[in-house]
Design an enzyme around this catalytic site. Structure first.
Site, PDB file in Angstrom:
ATOM      1  N   HIS A 267       0.861  -1.193   0.000  1.00 12.79           N
ATOM      2  CA  HIS A 267       0.000   0.000   0.000  1.00 12.79           C
ATOM      3  C   HIS A 267       0.896   1.241   0.000  1.00 12.79           C
ATOM      4  CE1 HIS A 267      -3.404   2.466   0.378  1.00 12.79           C
ATOM      5  NE2 HIS A 267      -3.880   2.109   1.563  1.00 12.79           N
ATOM      6  N   HIS A 308      -2.723  -1.911 -11.257  1.00 14.82           N
ATOM      7  CA  HIS A 308      -3.492  -1.423 -10.114  1.00 14.82           C
ATOM      8  C   HIS A 308      -4.747  -2.270 -10.003  1.00 14.82           C
ATOM      9  CE1 HIS A 308      -5.776   1.334  -7.520  1.00 14.82           C
ATOM     10  NE2 HIS A 308      -4.609   1.864  -7.208  1.00 14.82           N
ATOM     11  N   ASP A 364       2.612   5.324  -7.928  1.00 12.71           N
ATOM     12  CA  ASP A 364       3.842   5.053  -7.181  1.00 12.71           C
ATOM     13  C   ASP A 364       5.092   5.031  -8.066  1.00 12.71           C
ATOM     14  OD1 ASP A 364       2.516   4.573  -4.640  1.00 12.71           O
ATOM     15  OD2 ASP A 364       1.728   2.763  -5.586  1.00 12.71           O
TER      16      ASP A 364
END
Length: 430
Positions: A267, A308, A364
């Site tokens: 996460h 994702h 990210d």
């Protein structure tokens, strides 16, 4: 005629009509499907909640196929271009963009709550000198519940608003104290003359200068990164915030749990994993070799920062971050890992293996490169995620509290252990 689903139970031959609302059926409606009257009724089994909606929410909307992210209906790209974090936080929390007067009052309230109680400093000084900043952060946020006992009045609107002001204002201060503690520097007090992001940089990096002057490019970049991370539907940490909050605990305790969920490498630690992957690759000419290892499933090689759970096209936040990266690197100098990242992205976006699996860069992939270029150690990355996500967590928590359908979270299970049996004395056990 209302939308319904007709279910035939082949075990009994019985037929059942189940209402369909907003493209969903209620799981409890399946309870009437039984083999005999003593049955508990049919349950759904959904590990990791891959296809289960646990709430109705008006905060954030994601269309994963289109790569669309909306806060209260506003596209993330527009907010990143025109808004700042405090305005976006107001939007997420209260449902509409603030007027000029509302934004001034909101900003003033946040600015007036950035100072931490002196005893919090003493509390944080008790951590080991090399303690992880995220561990310090989530522990200290939880400890705030002991400083503000009025936070237990969760159904008092005025009390909820006070805790909202405190949380939005104080989490950056806690984060900076955690960072300064981890590197052995004295804590820096807030500067009310600076913006939200500018003051955060001041509390992180101020040395002996009388007045810290944050770089406007880096301040804006941080503001945009905070906007992009402010909320993201029912992710792991948000679900944790709602689940803990459903017990009617104070928001500081619930938010400490949400931050703990964010701590995990799947996460909030994902951008750190991207950097470690890029460092492992080491150079641009080794990218094809790494790509082949990923495709062949060799060892622990994974393409971090791609794909994702929700997005099946390019993450809209990643597009914004990629543009911000160029502005940041113009100030800080190019991160040496950037060329590896660009080559990795280029090959992956042209390779049928990744295209067919809809593996596109997510938020990210570039955020860690920017944070590292700005001087943040990797240990600070999940903390930098938690600061803006506080607005989303609090908004989701309050929405859950005021939803009359919500009760204390209590999932069912499918029991797989032994049936009832008698206790065996120790001398007779084999």
């Amino acid at each position: 005629m209302a939308d319904t689903l007709t279910i035939t139970d082949n075990r009994t031959g019985q037929q059942y009509e189940v209402p369909v609302t907003d493209g969903t059926i209620r799981a409890v409606d399946l309870r009437k499907i039984k083999v005999n009257p003593d049955d508990f009724g049919l349950m759904t089994y959904d590990p990791a909640f891959l296809n289960t909606a646990n709430c109705r929410s008006a905060i954030t909307y994601i269309d994963g196929d289109k790569g669309e992210l909306l806060y209260r209906g506003y596209p993330i790209e527009q907010l990143a271009e025109h808004s700042d974090y405090l305005e976006t936080a107001y939007l997420i929390l209260f449902g509409e963009l603030p007027t000029h007067q509302q934004l001034q009052a909101w900003t003033r309230q946040i600015t007036n709550h950035t100072m931490l109680h002196e005893n919090i400093k003493k509390f944080m000084e008790g951590f080991q000198y090399d303690a992880h900043p995220m561990g310090i952060f989530l522990s200290t946020v939880g400890a705030l519940s002991t400083f503000y006992p009025d936070a237990k009045n969760i159904f008092d609107k005025g009390s909820r608003l006070r805790q909202t002001h405190r949380l939005i204002a104080k989490v950056p201060s806690i984060a900076t104290y955690a960072y300064r503690h981890s590197i052995g520097r004295p804590y820096v007090y807030p500067d009310n003359d600076l913006s939200f992001a500018g003051n955060f940089l001041n509390m992180l990096f101020k040395m002996t200068e009388l007045k810290y002057q944050p770089n406007p490019v880096l301040t804006r970049a941080l503001d945009v990164l905070f906007i992009l991370h402010a909320d993201h539907e029912q992710n792991c940490s948000t679900t944790t915030m709602r689940t803990i909050g459903s017990s009617h605990v104070d928001p500081y305790s619930a938010l400490a749990g949400a931050a703990a969920a964010l701590y995990g490498p799947l996460h909030g630690g994902a951008n750190e994993a991207v950097l470690r992957m890029l460092m492992e690759i080491g150079s641009v000419d080794r990218v094809p070799e790494f790509i082949n290892k990923v495709k062949n499933g060799e060892g622990a090689h994974r393409l971090m920062g791609f794909g994702h759970r929700v997005y099946k096209s390019y993450d809209p936040r990643a597009k914004v971050i990629k543009r911000i990266a160029d502005l940041v690197f113009a100030v800080t100098g190019k991160n040496p890992l950037l060329n590896i990242a660009l080559e990795l992205e280029r090959i992956a976006l042209e390779d049928e293996y990744f295209i067919s699996r809809k593996l596109y860069p997510n938020v990210d992939f570039y955020s860690g490169l920017i944070y590292q270029a700005m001087g943040f150690p990797m240990e600070m990355f999940p903390v930098l995620f938690a600061i803006p996500r506080t607005a989303g967590w609090v908004a989701q928590w309050e929405e859950m509290l005021l939803d009359p359908e919500q009760k204390i979270a209590r999932p069912r299970q499918i029991y797989t252990g032994p049936q009832q049996r008698d206790y065996v004395p120790r001398d007779k056990r084999t």
